[in-house]
Design a protein around this motif. Sequence first.
Motif, short mmCIF file in Angstrom:
data_model
loop_
_atom_site.label_atom_id
_atom_site.label_comp_id
_atom_site.label_asym_id
_atom_site.label_seq_id
_atom_site.Cartn_x
_atom_site.Cartn_y
_atom_site.Cartn_z
N LYS A 249 87.03 -40.38 70.05
CA LYS A 249 86.43 -39.69 71.19
C LYS A 249 85.40 -40.61 71.86
O LYS A 249 84.67 -41.33 71.20
CB LYS A 249 85.76 -38.38 70.76
CG LYS A 249 86.74 -37.33 70.27
CD LYS A 249 86.04 -36.01 70.01
CE LYS A 249 87.03 -34.97 69.53
NZ LYS A 249 88.04 -34.65 70.56
N ASP A 250 85.39 -40.57 73.20
CA ASP A 250 84.41 -41.37 73.94
C ASP A 250 84.25 -40.74 75.32
O ASP A 250 84.95 -39.79 75.68
CB ASP A 250 84.88 -42.82 74.06
CG ASP A 250 83.72 -43.80 74.20
OD1 ASP A 250 82.61 -43.35 74.59
OD2 ASP A 250 83.92 -45.00 73.96
N ASP A 251 83.33 -41.30 76.10
CA ASP A 251 83.04 -40.74 77.42
C ASP A 251 83.97 -41.32 78.48
O ASP A 251 84.27 -42.52 78.48
CB ASP A 251 81.58 -41.03 77.83
CG ASP A 251 80.59 -40.22 77.02
OD1 ASP A 251 80.98 -39.15 76.52
OD2 ASP A 251 79.43 -40.67 76.89
N LYS A 259 80.18 -37.50 83.18
CA LYS A 259 80.84 -37.98 81.98
C LYS A 259 81.42 -36.81 81.19
O LYS A 259 80.77 -35.80 81.00
CB LYS A 259 79.86 -38.77 81.10
CG LYS A 259 79.42 -40.10 81.71
CD LYS A 259 78.53 -40.88 80.77
CE LYS A 259 78.16 -42.24 81.38
NZ LYS A 259 77.30 -43.02 80.45
N VAL A 260 82.67 -36.98 80.76
CA VAL A 260 83.34 -35.97 79.95
C VAL A 260 83.92 -36.67 78.72
O VAL A 260 84.27 -37.85 78.76
CB VAL A 260 84.47 -35.25 80.72
CG1 VAL A 260 83.90 -34.45 81.88
CG2 VAL A 260 85.50 -36.24 81.23
N THR A 261 84.02 -35.94 77.63
CA THR A 261 84.52 -36.51 76.38
C THR A 261 86.04 -36.38 76.31
O THR A 261 86.61 -35.31 76.56
CB THR A 261 83.89 -35.81 75.17
OG1 THR A 261 82.47 -35.96 75.23
CG2 THR A 261 84.40 -36.41 73.87
N LYS A 262 86.71 -37.48 75.98
CA LYS A 262 88.15 -37.49 75.85
C LYS A 262 88.56 -38.26 74.60
O LYS A 262 87.78 -39.05 74.05
CB LYS A 262 88.82 -38.13 77.08
CG LYS A 262 88.66 -37.31 78.36
CD LYS A 262 89.46 -37.91 79.51
CE LYS A 262 89.32 -37.08 80.77
NZ LYS A 262 89.94 -35.75 80.62
N ASP A 263 89.80 -38.03 74.16
CA ASP A 263 90.37 -38.80 73.06
C ASP A 263 90.97 -40.08 73.61
O ASP A 263 91.90 -40.03 74.42
CB ASP A 263 91.45 -37.99 72.33
CG ASP A 263 90.87 -36.82 71.56
OD1 ASP A 263 89.77 -36.96 71.01
OD2 ASP A 263 91.52 -35.76 71.51
N PRO A 319 92.87 -43.13 77.60
CA PRO A 319 92.73 -41.72 77.20
C PRO A 319 94.08 -41.02 77.16
O PRO A 319 94.99 -41.35 77.93
CB PRO A 319 91.85 -41.14 78.32
CG PRO A 319 92.17 -41.97 79.51
CD PRO A 319 92.41 -43.36 78.98
N ASP A 405 88.12 -46.03 80.99
CA ASP A 405 87.10 -44.99 80.82
C ASP A 405 86.48 -44.59 82.15
O ASP A 405 85.35 -44.12 82.22
CB ASP A 405 86.03 -45.45 79.83
CG ASP A 405 85.40 -46.79 80.21
OD1 ASP A 405 85.77 -47.34 81.27
OD2 ASP A 405 84.56 -47.28 79.44
#
Length: 431
Positions: A249-251, A259-263, A319, A405
Amino acid sequence: MKKRIISTLLIGMLMAGMFVGCGSSGAGGNTTPVKDPTEHKNVNTDVEVIGGMGDFDSELIKFLETKDYVNQNYMISPTSYKAALCLAIAGANGETKEELLKAAGFENEEQMNTWYSLVYNSTVDFNDWLAGDQKNVEKAKGNDDYYIDGEGTPDGAFKIVNSIWANESRGGKFRKEYIEKVEKEYDATAASLSGEKLTDAVNTWVNDSTNGQIPKLADDLTDYKLILTNALYLRAPWINEFEEYQTMKDDFKTFSGNKVTKDFMNQVDRFRYYEEDGGKLIILPLKYGVNAAFVLGEIKDIDKAIANAEVWDVDVKLPKMDIDSEFGKDIMIGYLNSRGATSAFDGSADFSEMTDDDVMIDEIIQKTKIKTDEEGLEAAAVTAIMMVESAMEQEEPEIKEFHADEPFKFIVYTELENSENEILFYGQMVE
């Protein structure tokens, strides 16, 4: 245990809904047999067909961005759009045919048929390649020097199929010459059914043609007089699969700056890569001749970038995607209008090569969906055109970096016999 292979699919649906009228001939009661897709269609090499980010595709993307899609996640399928239009153009005449041909990016019907044959032949090449791999694996089983137990048999599929349907309850009837024409050029099956049976029959065809990925077209198709359908199905894994343990997971920085968190899937490997001032592009190959290109920033000429991409060691951070889109008449008809096609949508429409009734296009809809994971991608598109009665290498290699990203574009494509790249899907992720 072998990992599940993700499927990629594309279905183009061309629906023609019309009121009761007279026709000179009709489709038979049962669908004609589907042609075994093991042989290439003959292609006239003197006919030049533009693929890749050709005029139709590039202008379609620009048109979407003028409609405020530049800051939204979306995906559209130029191949589905054009394949759906082929069945309509094949039944059009006069000014209507000329306008639709030009709007679809073809100079004439021969060029349109050549384009379709090239797409069809790419499915034959894919399946021949896959069959060869499957045969080699079967031969290698039991031989420890060549086969690793648990790898499994290679899996995949790529096909393009067409069908045409007449609603007997609405007086639907195709001209015999049209049935023969689309069977010859597009291997289209034909059926004539009562309205009460039509919906289930078409939905079953859609479900079967897409391996269950799109279970149905609609709840009720009884108001339509004629339905023309195209399905393009593709299932293939990445050549370089991502390892699940490397997914983290990262931004992700959105178009608006949030910023949203995604795999994020991660790997470092050798890939074709291109960069210029303001943008970079990477090509992630899928098996058996299909590729996915991803673009960060702005690339002035994507076709040129793909052609000039060179093999580098690249640190890839991508992502997982799960995007769906829907476009209605404001986009799908609006785009054709912007390219000079107008008569197909009013009382002057001429589809006399398809039917003896006076009909016109009233609505065009496309729905798309794409998903990616460590093993591959899955994508679907449905295009519907509704018609109604008309009113009238290095020693110390530099490691490139491609970390998606922030907003990026993606292109899923296959190379045709004429070396042009046919864009199956195009889209972007910006949030």
